[in-house]
Design an enzyme around this catalytic site. Structure first.
Site, short mmCIF file in Angstrom:
data_model
loop_
_atom_site.label_atom_id
_atom_site.label_comp_id
_atom_site.label_asym_id
_atom_site.label_seq_id
_atom_site.Cartn_x
_atom_site.Cartn_y
_atom_site.Cartn_z
NE ARG A 44 60.35 25.52 -47.90
CZ ARG A 44 59.94 24.87 -46.81
NH1 ARG A 44 59.35 23.68 -46.93
NH2 ARG A 44 60.11 25.40 -45.61
CE1 TYR B 207 55.64 33.81 -38.09
CE2 TYR B 207 54.25 34.50 -39.93
CZ TYR B 207 54.78 33.50 -39.12
OH TYR B 207 54.44 32.18 -39.34
N PRO B 208 59.05 37.76 -37.88
CG PRO B 208 60.29 39.19 -36.50
CD PRO B 208 59.03 39.13 -37.35
CE LYS C 267 60.10 26.13 -33.69
NZ LYS C 267 58.65 25.84 -33.69
CG HIS D 168 54.19 23.87 -37.41
ND1 HIS D 168 53.32 24.47 -36.54
CD2 HIS D 168 54.76 24.88 -38.12
CE1 HIS D 168 53.36 25.78 -36.69
NE2 HIS D 168 54.23 26.05 -37.65
CD GLN E 2 55.86 27.62 -45.18
OE1 GLN E 2 55.41 28.20 -44.20
NE2 GLN E 2 56.24 26.36 -45.13
CB SER F 153 52.62 27.84 -32.96
OG SER F 153 53.10 27.77 -34.28
#
Length: 579
Positions: free
Chosen positions: A138, A152-153, A156, A179, A192, A230
């Site tokens: 990661r 995309y940025p 929170k 999530h 990702q 989200s």
């Protein structure tokens, strides 16, 4: 006060979004577009092969971007901010960059947090465990070999009713775990890369998703929108969507031609060469820590005829430090194998070897993984010197690397008075001497023209790049030729002559000059003499084309001059070829 999760960071990321100035591109002359494309391909290939990090860690990729927000996305992952910064600035130095504008960008760093595994941060995870390897993947990710990308940025939310940062750690961890469960359902379909950007950019995180099937990205994000992490606690910036392409397809992309990521050829010349050599039963030796750059020539001539022709060439090849060996392998079909320490030297040798009798095929490439070799077998300058050369080329200044040497040359021509130039260069050279990588910087005076040359030699390309910025400001800088600025130049043949043979050398140069003057395609040749050492010289030539120059290099006159030079020079000459 709520507990902040621990984080671990890895590689720094730059998402560089570019639009193309299509009006300027359409109006530009064909030769400018060709030069821009060549520089863009060289830059992209160099960074995808990690040539800027000596083939170490990181990653780069280029994508088209659909829609009005951008035309291109260049993605870089690098272990240090210095490497990331340099990668961005080097692009700006390419001729291709002049046709683009950076409409947006995003700076961040790969990240894992304590929401994922507290054991990891508490040191309880075994180094070689599955969790440790997963976390490492990661923060030091490979850019997936997938056709589509979405970036995309996000933030929170910190609103009055829903504030992520007011929630207890355990509640946030549960929300992130749920999530993540949605994401894991798309394993093998969507990959990702998560990067943190607090303090680096306008949002707190950047998310980059990769998939072959673009609808899988849509399905994943749609499903996640219904998750409280989200729906209640996320704010999003602009979304960018695009398709990956191979750097070699840049020309096709700009021409509006279809580019199929899946149709690219994954069989590299390295594999072809290794397979062919294995079939011939040939094992090549190279100097330690050096890959062999090979020219493999098949011929339907007899082995005896081919050996005689190769023997004639070998005398010239052995004049270069970069030459390892050249021989004829006798078998059902005689094969010439020529090995070199640099790709450019191998390419030059290929030009000679292609003229051997009965040639049916020529294959050029590396038997190792040298970053300077691309997968098509074409050798591009994929190091930072290509960016430097592109920048200086706009000023008609040449920067290059002599064949077979680990020194890098900056060469500039000037019409300024020699004494003025010497004073300026002496001041610069004193500053250069503070760097261990500086070899020397000298002024050379043309024997037959009213101009001088400044030659600066360095052990490293970065040193040469730094020097180039200063040297370009010297007085009276001009193009290589007073009238002709196109064509092919052979600046090189640096000679240090034994003092007792100096006059003999000058007389012979006059004779060679007479031969050159009568050759088709020759424009100009000059002898440049070091103002501080009259026995140190170089010959600069200008030709209509590379083919014309190669005709001379293959001539008996050149071969005889090379043989004669061995007796009167203190060392081998250094050769540099200009395109």
């Amino acid at each position: 006060m709520p507990e902040a999760p621990q984080t671990d960071e890895g590689w720094y990321a730059l998402h560089d979004f570019r639009t193309v100035d299509w009006d300027a591109w359409r109006e530009a002359p064909e030769h400018e577009r060709e030069r821009a494309i060549e520089s863009g391909v060289d830059y992209l290939q160099a960074h995808e092969s990690l040539a800027d990090t000596d083939g170490e860690t990181g990653g780069s990729a280029v994508f088209t971007v659909l829609g009005h927000k951008a035309d291109l996305l260049i993605l870089h992952l690098r272990p240090t901010t210095t490497q990331l910064d340099t990668a961005e600035r080097r692009f700006e130095r390419t001729p291709f960059a002049r046709f683009t504008e950076q409409t947006s960008s995003y700076v961040s760093v790969t990240e894992v947090s304590g929401y994922m595994s507290q054991e990891y941060f508490e040191g309880e995870t075994v180094e070689d465990s599955g969790m440790a390897r997963y976390i490492r993947s990661r923060i030091e990710p490979e850019i997936p070999d997938a056709e589509h990308v979405c970036f995309y940025p996000m933030d929170k939310r910190r609103g009055e009713q829903d504030n992520w940062y007011d929630l207890p750690f355990e509640e946030r961890a549960d929300l992130m775990s749920n999530h993540g469960e949605i994401g894991r359902e798309y394993a093998g379909k969507v990959t990702q890369i998560i990067t943190g950007s607090i303090g680096f950019d306008d949002y707190e995180w950047g998310v980059t998703l990769f998939a072959d099937d673009p609808t899988e990205i849509k399905h994943l994000l749609y499903e996640m929108r219904f998750d409280p992490s989200s729906s209640r606690y996320a704010e999003f910036g602009s979304f960018y969507f695009g398709r990956r392409f191979d750097p070699s397809d840049l020309d096709a992309v700009l021409a509006g031609a279809p580019v199929d990521w899946d149709a690219r050829d994954d069989d590299s010349t390295t594999t072809d060469l290794s397979t062919r050599l294995d079939r011939l039963g040939v094992s090549l030796d190279a100097p330690e820590d050096t890959d062999s750059h090979v020219v493999l020539v098949s011929s339907d001539s007899s082995a005896e005829e081919l050996t005689d022709a190769v023997d004639d060439l070998r005398g010239n090849f052995e004049h270069y430090d970069s030459h390892i060996e050249t021989f004829v392998h006798e078998g059902d079909e005689p094969t010439v194998i020529s090995t070199w320490t640099t790709a450019r030297a191998a390419d030059t040798a290929a030009g000679f070897l292609e003229d051997l009798p009965g040639v049916t095929e020529t294959l050029t490439g590396s038997t190792g993984t040298t970053p300077a070799d691309d997968e098509s077998g074409s050798h591009h300058e994929t190091s930072e010197s290509s960016d430097l050369r592109s920048e200086l080329a706009s000023l008609d200044i040449y920067a290059g690397q002599p064949h077979g040497e680990d020194v890098h040359a900056i060469v500039l021509y000037s019409t300024a008075p020699t004494d003025e130039l010497e004073r300026e260069v002496a001041d610069l050279s004193d500053g250069f001497d503070r760097y261990d990588t500086h070899v020397e910087t000298s002024v050379y005076r043309a024997r037959d023209h009213e101009r001088s040359a400044v030659v600066s030699l360095w052990d490293t390309e970065s040193g040469a790049e730094t020097a180039g910025g200063y040297l370009a400001d010297l007085p009276g800088i001009i193009a290589r030729s007073d009238e002709e600025t196109d064509g092919f130049g052979t600046m090189g043949m640096f000679y240090t002559v034994k003092p007792e043979h100096r006059e003999e050398f000058l007389d012979t140069f006059g004779s060679v000059g007479d031969v050159l003057a009568g050759m088709d395609g020759h424009r100009e040749t000059d002898l440049m003499i070091n103002t501080a050492d009259e026995n140190d010289m170089f010959i600069a030539s200008q030709w209509r084309s590379k083919a014309d120059a190669m005709t001379f290099f293959r001539s008996d006159e050149f071969r005889e001059t090379v043989e004669w030079g061995r007796d009167i020079l203190t060392d081998r000459p250094r050769h540099v070829f200009l395109a």
